[in-house]
Motif scaffolding. Structure first.
Motif, short mmCIF file in Angstrom:
data_model
loop_
_atom_site.label_atom_id
_atom_site.label_comp_id
_atom_site.label_asym_id
_atom_site.label_seq_id
_atom_site.Cartn_x
_atom_site.Cartn_y
_atom_site.Cartn_z
N SER A 167 0.86 -1.19 0.00
CA SER A 167 0.00 0.00 0.00
C SER A 167 0.89 1.24 0.00
CB SER A 167 -0.88 -0.01 1.26
OG SER A 167 -1.24 1.30 1.63
N THR A 168 0.63 2.16 -0.90
CA THR A 168 1.43 3.39 -0.93
C THR A 168 1.19 4.21 0.34
OG1 THR A 168 -0.29 4.42 -2.26
CG2 THR A 168 1.62 3.55 -3.45
N LYS B 230 -18.93 5.93 -8.42
CA LYS B 230 -17.67 6.30 -7.75
C LYS B 230 -16.50 6.01 -8.69
CE LYS B 230 -14.90 5.30 -3.62
NZ LYS B 230 -14.96 5.06 -2.18
N PHE C 160 -4.67 8.50 -3.07
CA PHE C 160 -5.67 8.65 -4.13
C PHE C 160 -5.74 7.35 -4.93
CE2 PHE C 160 -3.76 12.79 -3.41
CZ PHE C 160 -4.82 13.68 -3.41
N TRP D 198 -8.78 -1.99 -1.07
CA TRP D 198 -8.97 -1.22 -2.32
C TRP D 198 -8.34 -2.04 -3.44
CZ3 TRP D 198 -11.90 2.87 -3.54
CH2 TRP D 198 -11.65 3.53 -4.74
N ARG E 24 -5.43 0.00 0.65
CA ARG E 24 -6.33 0.26 1.77
C ARG E 24 -7.42 1.24 1.36
NH1 ARG E 24 -1.70 0.38 6.37
NH2 ARG E 24 -2.02 2.62 6.59
N GLY E 25 -8.67 0.88 1.68
CA GLY E 25 -9.79 1.78 1.49
C GLY E 25 -10.21 2.35 2.84
N ARG E 26 -11.23 3.17 2.84
CA ARG E 26 -11.72 3.73 4.10
C ARG E 26 -12.31 2.62 4.95
NH1 ARG E 26 -15.95 7.04 3.34
NH2 ARG E 26 -15.76 7.70 5.49
N GLN F 55 -1.05 -2.47 -6.31
CA GLN F 55 -0.95 -2.63 -4.85
C GLN F 55 -1.50 -4.01 -4.50
OE1 GLN F 55 -1.60 1.49 -2.60
NE2 GLN F 55 -3.42 0.87 -3.72
O1 LIG Z 1 -12.15 3.78 0.38
C1 LIG Z 1 -11.85 4.77 -0.31
O2 LIG Z 1 -12.70 5.37 -0.97
C2 LIG Z 1 -10.42 5.28 -0.30
C3 LIG Z 1 -9.54 4.52 -1.25
C4 LIG Z 1 -8.11 5.01 -1.29
C5 LIG Z 1 -7.23 4.14 -2.13
C6 LIG Z 1 -5.85 4.71 -2.32
S1 LIG Z 1 -4.93 3.86 -3.57
C7 LIG Z 1 -3.48 4.71 -3.10
C8 LIG Z 1 -3.48 4.80 -1.60
N1 LIG Z 1 -2.87 3.61 -1.02
C9 LIG Z 1 -3.76 2.87 -0.33
O3 LIG Z 1 -3.50 1.81 0.23
N2 LIG Z 1 -4.96 3.45 -0.37
C10 LIG Z 1 -4.93 4.71 -1.10
#
Ligand SMILES: O=C(O)CCCC[C@@H]1SC[C@@H]2NC(=O)N[C@@H]21
Length: 255
Positions: free
Chosen positions: A21-22, A119, A141, A56, A49-51, A45
């Motif tokens: 994950s960045t 989305k 992002f 993600w 990771r998402g929220r 990746q």
């Molecule tokens: O859940 C969401 O809407 C947020 C998603 C964010 C994804 C980005 S991809 C680059 C960065 N690295 C991660 O692990 N997550 C964010």
């Protein structure tokens, strides 16, 4: 494996063909003593990771980029960065894909970007600290340039699916510039009024009756404002103001 390069902007870009994950990498770099802003960008990746702890999905062809900000401003103002980032991402998509009509791109509280109701991108702002314990953030992002997931409880889409094929690198270039402009406007919080009014101009459901699901609770009211901490202010039908700070919020607009 990472390599460094500079692309005209003052913020260096570190590229990875593959990483977990960045955002996780950015937080680790802050702990190790990163002192200047840096972009971390990955082709793929494996643990994006998402929220709210969600995964993600991160396949080749989409943009996965994190801006590491070691010393962004006073801790109390850092939640405002969600709105700075959302506006910058919207600016960047319009600049990299000018065939899209501006009114089709909406910001959804707290920090999703919707394209024609689906989305198209998510933003994950995570707070951390630098090696000296000072507050720092990473702003991640994820933009669906080429692919979008089909199996989500909400509608997702991509730039490609909307007739606006855009290379992740082209979008990153625009995002780098847009973040610089919006961060200057924000000015560590001194310029949040302008950010807030720009954000509200492009927000989905602003001024409308919406219903917001927070866990099992549902609140119905008029989406009136966002406050200085980025909380959503809803005016319920009984006149009571609800301040919604977090939770798994999904906005339902009347059909
Ligand atoms: O859940 C969401 O809407 C947020 C998603 C964010 C994804 C980005 S991809 C680059 C960065 N690295 C991660 O692990 N997550 C964010």
């Amino acid at each position: 494996m990472a390599h460094y390069e500079f692309q005209g902007s003052t913020v260096p870009i570190v590229r990875f063909t593959q990483i977990g994950s960045t955002n996780a990498e950015g937080l680790a770099r802050l702990q190790r003593g990163e002192t200047v802003p840096v972009w971390l960008v990955a082709d793929i990746q494996t643990a994006g990771r998402g929220r709210r702890g969600r995964l993600w999905t991160s396949e080749l062809g989409n943009l996965f980029a994190t801006l590491v900000l070691p010393n962004p401003g006073p801790a109390a103002n850092l939640p405002q960065l969600c709105f700075v980032a959302g506006l910058a991402l919207r600016d960047a998509v319009l600049s990299a894909a000018p065939q899209l009509a501006s009114e089709t791109l909406k910001l959804k509280w707290p920090n999703d970007l919707l394209l024609d109701g689906g989305k198209v991108a998510g933003i994950l702002v995570e707070g951390g600290s630098d090696a000296a314990g000072k507050p720092a953030v990473v702003i991640g992002f994820g933009v669906n340039c080429l692919h979008h997931p089909e199996d989500l409880p909400y509608k997702a889409t991509s730039l490609e699916a909307n007739g606006a094929p855009t290379a992740p690198d082209r979008l990153l270039e625009a995002l780098d510039l847009a973040m610089a402009v919006r961060l200057n406007q924000w000015n560590a919080g001194a310029g949040f009024q302008g950010i807030r009014s720009d954000w509200m101009r492009h927000a989905l459901g602003m001024g409308d009756q919406v219903s917001v699901k927070i866990g099992t609770r549902e609140v119905v009211g008029r989406f009136e404002n966002i406050d200085a901490r980025g909380a959503m202010m809803l005016r319920r039908r009984d006149g009571v103001a609800e301040i919604i700070t977090a939770g798994d919020v999904s906005l339902h607009l009347p059909e």
